[in-house]
Motif scaffolding. Structure first.
Motif, PDB file in Angstrom:
ATOM      1  N   PRO A  48     -12.001   6.929 -10.916  1.00 31.97           N
ATOM      2  CA  PRO A  48     -12.266   8.160 -10.428  1.00 31.97           C
ATOM      3  C   PRO A  48     -12.844   8.134  -8.968  1.00 31.97           C
ATOM      4  O   PRO A  48     -12.904   9.296  -8.408  1.00 31.97           O
ATOM      5  CB  PRO A  48     -13.599   8.389 -11.447  1.00 31.97           C
ATOM      6  CG  PRO A  48     -13.279   7.736 -12.721  1.00 31.97           C
ATOM      7  CD  PRO A  48     -12.808   6.373 -12.109  1.00 31.97           C
ATOM      8  N   ASP A  49     -13.192   7.212  -8.368  1.00 30.19           N
ATOM      9  CA  ASP A  49     -13.863   7.285  -7.088  1.00 30.19           C
ATOM     10  C   ASP A  49     -12.852   6.498  -6.165  1.00 30.19           C
ATOM     11  O   ASP A  49     -13.333   5.854  -5.372  1.00 30.19           O
ATOM     12  CB  ASP A  49     -15.082   6.506  -7.048  1.00 30.19           C
ATOM     13  CG  ASP A  49     -15.291   5.358  -7.584  1.00 30.19           C
ATOM     14  OD1 ASP A  49     -14.303   4.846  -8.092  1.00 30.19           O
ATOM     15  OD2 ASP A  49     -16.458   4.573  -7.543  1.00 30.19           O
ATOM     16  N   ASN A  50     -11.799   6.192  -6.400  1.00 32.22           N
ATOM     17  CA  ASN A  50     -10.851   5.350  -5.317  1.00 32.22           C
ATOM     18  C   ASN A  50      -9.610   6.171  -5.227  1.00 32.22           C
ATOM     19  O   ASN A  50      -9.222   6.998  -6.011  1.00 32.22           O
ATOM     20  CB  ASN A  50     -10.562   3.891  -5.548  1.00 32.22           C
ATOM     21  CG  ASN A  50      -9.733   3.897  -6.820  1.00 32.22           C
ATOM     22  OD1 ASN A  50      -9.212   4.561  -7.442  1.00 32.22           O
ATOM     23  ND2 ASN A  50      -9.750   2.603  -7.360  1.00 32.22           N
ATOM     24  N   LEU A  51      -8.681   5.732  -4.283  1.00 28.04           N
ATOM     25  CA  LEU A  51      -7.458   6.058  -3.937  1.00 28.04           C
ATOM     26  C   LEU A  51      -6.670   4.760  -3.510  1.00 28.04           C
ATOM     27  O   LEU A  51      -6.822   4.167  -2.597  1.00 28.04           O
ATOM     28  CB  LEU A  51      -7.449   7.116  -2.899  1.00 28.04           C
ATOM     29  CG  LEU A  51      -5.797   7.428  -2.161  1.00 28.04           C
ATOM     30  CD1 LEU A  51      -5.188   8.203  -3.206  1.00 28.04           C
ATOM     31  CD2 LEU A  51      -6.200   8.160  -1.099  1.00 28.04           C
ATOM     32  N   VAL A  52      -5.560   4.391  -4.264  1.00 26.47           N
ATOM     33  CA  VAL A  52      -4.657   3.215  -4.073  1.00 26.47           C
ATOM     34  C   VAL A  52      -3.586   3.825  -3.589  1.00 26.47           C
ATOM     35  O   VAL A  52      -2.661   4.451  -3.938  1.00 26.47           O
ATOM     36  CB  VAL A  52      -4.324   2.748  -5.513  1.00 26.47           C
ATOM     37  CG1 VAL A  52      -3.575   1.320  -5.229  1.00 26.47           C
ATOM     38  CG2 VAL A  52      -5.681   2.350  -6.409  1.00 26.47           C
ATOM     39  N   ILE A  53      -3.272   3.351  -2.315  1.00 24.87           N
ATOM     40  CA  ILE A  53      -1.926   3.448  -1.652  1.00 24.87           C
ATOM     41  C   ILE A  53      -1.169   2.323  -1.614  1.00 24.87           C
ATOM     42  O   ILE A  53      -1.591   1.337  -1.320  1.00 24.87           O
ATOM     43  CB  ILE A  53      -2.473   3.837   0.015  1.00 24.87           C
ATOM     44  CG1 ILE A  53      -3.613   4.983   0.189  1.00 24.87           C
ATOM     45  CG2 ILE A  53      -1.114   4.044   0.721  1.00 24.87           C
ATOM     46  CD1 ILE A  53      -3.933   5.113   1.540  1.00 24.87           C
ATOM     47  N   THR A  54       0.182   2.499  -2.238  1.00 27.80           N
ATOM     48  CA  THR A  54       1.111   1.636  -2.320  1.00 27.80           C
ATOM     49  C   THR A  54       2.361   2.028  -1.561  1.00 27.80           C
ATOM     50  O   THR A  54       2.503   3.077  -1.236  1.00 27.80           O
ATOM     51  CB  THR A  54       1.404   1.440  -3.884  1.00 27.80           C
ATOM     52  OG1 THR A  54       2.001   2.695  -4.373  1.00 27.80           O
ATOM     53  CG2 THR A  54       0.183   1.086  -4.769  1.00 27.80           C
ATOM     54  N   TRP A  55       3.318   1.059  -1.196  1.00 27.64           N
ATOM     55  CA  TRP A  55       4.502   1.088  -0.443  1.00 27.64           C
ATOM     56  C   TRP A  55       5.333  -0.014  -0.962  1.00 27.64           C
ATOM     57  O   TRP A  55       4.829  -1.058  -1.403  1.00 27.64           O
ATOM     58  CB  TRP A  55       4.139   1.098   0.873  1.00 27.64           C
ATOM     59  CG  TRP A  55       3.544   0.284   1.650  1.00 27.64           C
ATOM     60  CD1 TRP A  55       4.157  -0.924   2.168  1.00 27.64           C
ATOM     61  CD2 TRP A  55       2.009   0.041   1.700  1.00 27.64           C
ATOM     62  NE1 TRP A  55       3.211  -1.896   2.585  1.00 27.64           N
ATOM     63  CE2 TRP A  55       2.034  -1.262   2.369  1.00 27.64           C
ATOM     64  CE3 TRP A  55       1.030   0.804   1.252  1.00 27.64           C
ATOM     65  CZ2 TRP A  55       0.586  -1.872   2.693  1.00 27.64           C
ATOM     66  CZ3 TRP A  55      -0.396   0.319   1.473  1.00 27.64           C
ATOM     67  CH2 TRP A  55      -0.562  -1.082   2.297  1.00 27.64           C
ATOM     68  N   GLU A  56       6.548   0.242  -0.601  1.00 30.86           N
ATOM     69  CA  GLU A  56       7.553  -0.957  -0.727  1.00 30.86           C
ATOM     70  C   GLU A  56       7.548  -1.732   0.640  1.00 30.86           C
ATOM     71  O   GLU A  56       7.914  -1.157   1.760  1.00 30.86           O
ATOM     72  CB  GLU A  56       8.973  -0.400  -0.919  1.00 30.86           C
ATOM     73  CG  GLU A  56       9.084   0.054  -2.515  1.00 30.86           C
ATOM     74  CD  GLU A  56      10.483   0.440  -2.608  1.00 30.86           C
ATOM     75  OE1 GLU A  56      11.455   0.182  -1.944  1.00 30.86           O
ATOM     76  OE2 GLU A  56      10.705   1.014  -3.967  1.00 30.86           O
ATOM     77  N   PRO A  57       7.046  -2.953   1.122  1.00 26.03           N
ATOM     78  CA  PRO A  57       7.105  -3.604   2.134  1.00 26.03           C
ATOM     79  C   PRO A  57       8.763  -3.776   2.642  1.00 26.03           C
ATOM     80  O   PRO A  57       9.602  -3.737   1.902  1.00 26.03           O
ATOM     81  CB  PRO A  57       6.576  -5.015   1.757  1.00 26.03           C
ATOM     82  CG  PRO A  57       5.924  -4.648   0.312  1.00 26.03           C
ATOM     83  CD  PRO A  57       6.690  -3.711  -0.346  1.00 26.03           C
ATOM     84  N   LEU A  58       8.595  -3.935   3.989  1.00 23.77           N
ATOM     85  CA  LEU A  58       9.882  -4.215   4.408  1.00 23.77           C
ATOM     86  C   LEU A  58      10.470  -5.463   4.217  1.00 23.77           C
ATOM     87  O   LEU A  58       9.478  -6.643   3.955  1.00 23.77           O
ATOM     88  CB  LEU A  58       9.783  -4.181   6.065  1.00 23.77           C
ATOM     89  CG  LEU A  58       9.318  -2.675   6.650  1.00 23.77           C
ATOM     90  CD1 LEU A  58       9.342  -2.729   8.277  1.00 23.77           C
ATOM     91  CD2 LEU A  58      10.295  -1.537   6.227  1.00 23.77           C
ATOM     92  N   LYS A  59      11.707  -5.778   4.158  1.00 19.23           N
ATOM     93  CA  LYS A  59      12.224  -7.093   3.912  1.00 19.23           C
ATOM     94  C   LYS A  59      12.217  -7.719   5.144  1.00 19.23           C
ATOM     95  O   LYS A  59      11.955  -7.033   6.214  1.00 19.23           O
ATOM     96  CB  LYS A  59      13.814  -6.888   3.286  1.00 19.23           C
ATOM     97  CG  LYS A  59      13.838  -6.049   2.210  1.00 19.23           C
ATOM     98  CD  LYS A  59      15.272  -6.195   1.373  1.00 19.23           C
ATOM     99  CE  LYS A  59      15.280  -5.273   0.177  1.00 19.23           C
ATOM    100  NZ  LYS A  59      16.786  -5.343  -0.319  1.00 19.23           N
TER     101      LYS A  59
END
Length: 1195
Positions: free
Chosen positions: A645-656
């Protein structure tokens, strides 16, 4: 001593005695730098003495006793080899009973009469002197005593229960146990507290000798030999201790020092017992040798400090114990020399491209020079992973490329000076066979040619050699070797084989082979289509930062044109060994410009494609490393989703790897709360795929972006995405829950939506929990099983299907988000109205009589309301499966049985039974039953036993399996008792056979089945079962089919009531009466009637005289007609009654005119009208034949 040598020669061939030179010798070599000494050399002359004279008495021994024949050879040097032979110089046979010990004695575990002989001779062979000495013959005489007494084992050698053995490390350990006894004992070896060493343990002399090679200290321990026969066992323990002469751990090594340097000589040895270490200097014990202030002895180490040139000497290390010694020389050379390079100047090295190049720089100097390499005259020092620097000064280039060619300079320097040397490196193109010889099939006496076209470096001179089956070509003028081919004229069968083309240059060698097959007849001309050969000779040109030109030479297309070329690349920097698709070009194109990415070490390969398939990949091209640049793109699939409830998880696909465009790939992660005037918060993270922002409000939108960067700069500005911080459980339950009951199994529920702010997350829908509290008809509670229905989205109503009628329910509603469920609404109670009931739980029909049946039933499993009544419908079924009029009876709900009266006798009825509530009728259950025959017509049938007609307590069951067999088929019928109709099956097989039962499925719920395709005149076994009821089947019954020659076919009707049959029988009776009168008249005249004699002796049971009282034929009287049919074989004896095609037959129901009924009215009859005959007693038949039998008898 030989001139200019240290070899000492002792020659006694021209006179002199060897004993004069016996002793210990040692060699010393000396010069101005020091003195070295050799190991001690011991010289001893060989000896082969004669046997001492002795008087040998004959050995008299009782059969079964043990015996030892002693050899006692003379002591020689080296020791002799012992063997036993007879006078004819034949070796004496040895076995488990008779064997030679390690000391040369001959041991008999027990003697046998055949051991009697006078020529047991022991021989000693002295190999060094090449002489053999013979002992006087030994006589053995065995006398027999009966019986021979068996004895338990006794050890002949070694004696006692224990002994010891010492062996040196590295030697062969031999342990021996020889036992006496009768029967001959068997020897077994074990090691106490351990295992015998694997791969080093061997058993010899019939397992009497244990041999362990290359022994070590770990082999010490107690070894037990066990001798055993049928009478007992005996054992002996040998305690083995492994000692060791000294052996090196670290031998001293030569030491080269410069003036003022320090050094050490180390001499370490081991042994058992531990050896003592002593030092010598120039052959003199170091304690009395000239003093050297730079030298200090510390046990097994000599420490040198600030040595001077006068400290040069040869040191000896001596390691000794009681079992031997070691001696090693080490030269300490104090030397001051400027560097010298021993490799010739301007030496030329030539290597093939992509091969290792080794450039020598052999050097000498004291102190040890440092070596550096340079390329070119003014080049910088060589460093990096592309070079390998060896301790001997050699420079290795693991993969030499074209640009590796040139001048290399080796520089050697120490405190006393510097020197350099230049060498030349040339890179040559590899030799390749671009057109290899191919497999050939040639007709005998034809001509064949193998091609071998090569490509090579212009500065290298290749030589081409042809081989046949890896050997030189035959010396035959038919073999013509050209510049790039081999031609064979007038081919013969001997030319069949493998031909190899070998191309050699001074730097490399390549080869290719092909098989030649010689055939007698010309092969059928056929075009062979195959995948293309791989392209070759790949070349890179026009190198730019973002593009390069690739060209190649196509391989053979193998009769199918090449349609396209596929280009693949490998990134050796980021993904070595992994090939990726780059592009595809038409088959007519052999060059292409390829787009490149920065910071990638490219290699390319080409694959040819035709209609048959893809070729093997070509050899990779040379590598090309592009320059680094800032990233061209940003990470994809950026998301912002909270996990708490108190966080924000930022995800992405790393560059090759190849997308990074350069080293030092990182990411700039930025975020800010949406719709709030906040600045961007940014952080730079390593090459990861996730970043967690903590301390955020619960479920608020955020703007998120991720930008790539490396050591050369940032990627373009990324786009923004919307994410949300973490969800929490909803706070409020749905309100105003209402239920609308639609029918007895369906209800509709309504609720008010909760405010979106209280959801605290993504609204996923609403869940309705509902459960049955109790049934209103039974008033019995049971375990509450809650059911859940989920309604997606922001719906405010839902349907609840599958409810049970006439029941009390409760439900509540909850809102659902990504985190979970919110609180439940207050429970809402509702009731379902009545419905139609299920079918009655069972319907059982019992107590069949002439005109009544008793019905019993069970109430429905699910009444679904208050039962109001039962409805019974029934109708008769005639022989053609036609249904009669339907009768309906209404029965009160509190009844569970009913007696139906006024029914027709011997009639099959079908019953339909269901229950009703106020809503309507439920599903029905059906059953069939048969009333019994008329009492007047079955007066000859046995009466039911006492208790017949009562309800049997055990069901379901199948009973009264009856069979009616014809020639190739049989009618099977049975009775079934159970609550519901079952799916029946019939299993049958040949009686007495062990074969598996054959299985036939009965369609519907019928209680009869016709087995077809049977073998005439064969006994069968049969049984009936029900599907789905484990182990529920009837008892077995046995029947026999009729014989194959029967052809009479009779309609299955009661012919006794037919007019034509009555007329026929009257005619037959009249004929018999006339015959009897004629016979009576002839007898009164005095003539003998031979047939009459036979009739007097053997009365025919089927032809009876008329009865005097009523004037009727005995077999047709009413009383006889109603006698019970005797149970016997279920098949006719000599006639087969077959079912005709008429639909009037009762075969399908298992009934017939000659059938019987069991005590409960079930059909147990059969089709056959004629029973097997039974022995007759007097003039009366034991069985009354039916009219059919009578007809068969007279036709």
């Amino acid at each position: 001593m030989k001139p200019n040598s240290g070899t000492l020669v002792i020659n006694i061939m021209n006179g002199g005695k060897a004993e004069a030179y016996e002793g210990v010798y040692q060699c010393t070599a000396r010069n101005e730098r020091g003195a070295a000494i050799s190991n001690n050399i011991v010289i001893r002359p060989s000896r082969s003495p004669l046997w001492t004279k002795e008087k040998l008495e004959p050995n008299h021994v009782r059969e079964g006793d043990s015996l030892v024949l002693h050899c006692r050879p003379p002591v020689g040097l080296p020791p002799p080899i012992i063997f036993w032979m007879d006078n004819a110089f034949q070796r004496l046979p040895q076995s488990e009973r008779v064997s030679q010990g390690l000391n040369g004695d001959l041991y008999f575990s027990n003697v046998q009469p055949e051991d009697t002989r006078e020529d047991y001779i022991c021989y000693a062979r002295f190999n060094h002197t090449q002489t053999i000495q013979q002992k006087q013959p030994i006589s053995v005489k065995v006398f027999s005593t009966k019986p021979v007494t068996e004895r338990q084992p006794v050890l002949l050698t070694p004696t006692g229960s224990t002994s010891t053995k010492v062996e040196l490390r590295g030697n062969v350990l031999l342990l021996e146990c020889i036992a006496a006894g009768l029967p001959t004992p068997v020897i077994r070896w074990i090691k106490e507290g351990g295992e015998l060493p694997a791969n080093r343990t061997f058993f010899e002399n019939f397992k009497k000798t244990l041999k362990i090679i290359d022994v070590s200290e770990a082999d010490s321990g107690n070894y037990k030999c066990i001798a055993r026969n049928t009478l007992g066992s005996v054992h002996h323990v040998i305690s083995v201790t492994v000692k060791a002469a000294p052996y090196w751990i670290t031998a001293p090594r030569n030491l080269v020092l410069s003036p003022g340097e320090d050094g050490t000589l180390i001499c370490r040895a081991n042994g058992n017992p531990k050896p003592s270490i002593s030092w010598l200097a120039n052959g003199v014990p170091i304690a009395i040798a000239p003093e050297d202030p730079s030298r200090k002895v510390d046990g097994d180490t000599i420490i040198f400090s600030h040595v001077q040139e006068r400290s040069s000497a040869v040191y000896q290390c001596n390691a000794s114990n009681e079992y031997g010694y070691l001696l090693a020389n080490a030269f300490v050379n104090v030397l001051a020399e400027p560097p010298r390079i021993l490799t010739p100047a301007n030496k030329l090295y030539q290597v093939i491209a992509d091969s290792p190049a080794l450039l020598d720089c052999a050097y000498f100097g004291s102190p040890k020079p440092e070596i550096e390499w340079f390329k070119g005259v003014k080049g910088s020092i060589l460093r990096g992973n592309e070079y390998v620097f060896h301790d001997n000064g050699t420079l290795e280039i693991p993969v030499a490329q074209k640009n590796s060619a040139g001048t290399y300079t080796c520089v050697a320097r120490n405190e006393l000076g510097k020197i350099q040397n230049e060498v030349q490196l040339e890179i040559k193109d590899p030799t390749m066979i671009i057109k290899q010889p191919e497999y050939k099939v040639i007709q005998r006496y034809g001509q064949v040619s193998f091609e071998c076209i090569i490509k090579h470096d212009s500065t290298l001179l290749p030589t081409v050699t042809w081989l046949k089956d890896n050997d030189e070509l035959p010396d035959d003028e038919r073999f013509l070797v050209g510049k790039d081919n081999l031609t064979i004229m007038n081919v013969t069968d001997k030319d069949d084989g493998t031909y190899t083309c070998i191309v050699n240059t001074t730097l490399d060698s390549v080869s290719a082979s092909a098989v030649l097959t010689v055939v007698a007849a010309p092969p059928t001309p056929a075009i062979i289509y195959a995948r293309p050969n791989p392209p070759f000779d790949l070349e890179l040109t026009g190198q730019l930062e973002r593009s390069i030109d690739l060209s190649w030479i196509p391989g053979d297309e193998n009769n199918s044109p090449i349609t396209s070329f596929v280009i693949e690349y490998e990134d050796a920097l980021h993904e070595p060994g992994v090939w990726h698709y780059q592009t595809e070009v038409p088959g007519t194109q052999t060059t292409v410009q390829l787009k490149l990415s920065p910071y990638v070490n490219y290699s390319f390969r080409v694959i040819a494609v035709n209609k048959i398939g893809r070729s093997q990949p070509s050899e990779p091209s040379e590598q090309y490393l592009t320059k680094s640049a800032s990233p061209d793109e940003n990470p994809a699939n950026v998301q912002g989703i909270g996990s708490e409830p108190d966080n924000l998880v930022i995800t992405w696909e790393p560059l090759k790897g190849f997308q990074s465009n350069g080293p030092g790939l990182q990411y700039k992660v930025s975020w800010r709360q949406k719709d709030v005037d906040d600045e961007w918060t940014s952080v730079i993270v390593a090459n990861v795929s996730k970043y967690i922002v903590s301390g955020t409000p619960t479920f608020v939108p955020y703007e998120v972006k991720v930008q790539a960067l490396n050591d050369l700069g940032y990627a373009p500005e990324p786009s923004e995405v919307i994410g949300h911080s973490g969800e929490d459980l909803p706070m409020v339950a749905p309100g105003n829950v209402q239920v609308h009951v639609i029918n007895s199994t369906l209800a509709k529920v309504h609720w008010d939506p909760v405010p979106l702010k209280t959801v605290r997350g993504h609204l996923q829908g609403y869940k309705v929990y509902y459960w049955k509290v109790q049934s209103l008809s039974r008033r019995s509670r049971r375990h509450v099983e809650k059911k859940i229905l989920t309604f997606r989205g922001n719906k405010t109503f839902g349907m609840l299907p599958g409810l049970e009628p006439y029941s009390s329910y409760k439900l509540n509603v909850r809102v659902v988000n990504g985190k979970g469920e919110g609180p439940a609404s207050p429970d809402k109670a509702f009731k379902t109205p009545e419905g139609v009931p299920s079918s009655p739980s069972f319907l059982k029909i019992t107590n069949p009589t002439l005109d009544s049946l008793t019905l019993e039933w069970g109430s429905p499993t699910h009444p679904n309301g208050v039962l109001t009544s039962y409805t019974l419908k029934f109708q008769p079924i005639n022989n053609t499966h036609e249904l009669g009029p339907l009768v309906e009876i209404r029965i009160p709900a509190n009844e569970s049985s009913l007696i139906l009266k006024n029914l027709n006798y011997s009639t099959r009825y079908k019953f339909y039974f269901n229950a009703q509530t106020s809503v309507g009728s439920g599903s029905q259950i059906t059953e069939e039953a048969v009333t019994i025959m008329d009492e007047g017509k079955i007066s000859g049938i046995l009466r039911p036993a006492v208790g017949a007609g009562k309800v049997q307590p055990l069901y379901p069951r199948i009973r009264n399996v009856t069979t009616a067999a014809a020639e190739t088929y049989a009618n099977i019928s049975w009775e079934y008792e159970g609550p519901d109709h079952a799916n029946f099956y019939v299993e049958y097989g040949v009686a007495g056979s062990k074969e598996d039962w054959k299985k036939e499925i009965v369609n519907g719920s019928r209680s009869f089945f016709v087995l077809k395709g049977l073998t005439p005149g064969t006994a069968y076994k049969v049984r009936v079962g029900a599907e789905g009821l484990s182990g529920f089947r009837s008892a077995e019954d046995v029947f026999e089919t009729g014989p194959g020659e029967a052809h009479c076919t009779i309609r299955q009707v009661d012919i006794a009531t037919q007019g034509w049959f009555i007329g026929l029988m009257c005619a037959v009776a009249l004929l018999i009466l006339i015959l009897l009168i004629v016979c009576f008249i002839r007898r009164n005249k005095g003539g003998k009637y031979p047939v009459k004699e036979k009739e007097d002796a053997h009365a025919d049971p089927e032809i009876q005289p008329m009865k005097e009282d009523d004037g009727t034929f005995g077999e047709y009287s009413d009383a006889e007609d109603h006698k019970p049919l005797k149970k016997g074989s279920r098949t006719p004896s000599d006639r087969t009654v077959k079912k005709e095609d008429s639909d009037d037959s009762l075969v399908d129901y298992g009934e017939g005119v000659n059938g019987q009924f069991n005590e409960d009215g079930s059909f147990i009859g059969q089709y056959s009208g004629k029973k097997e005959k039974e022995p007759a007693e007097g003039n009366e038949s034991s069985e009354a034949p039916s009219p059919v039998n009578a007809m068969n008898s007279f036709v």
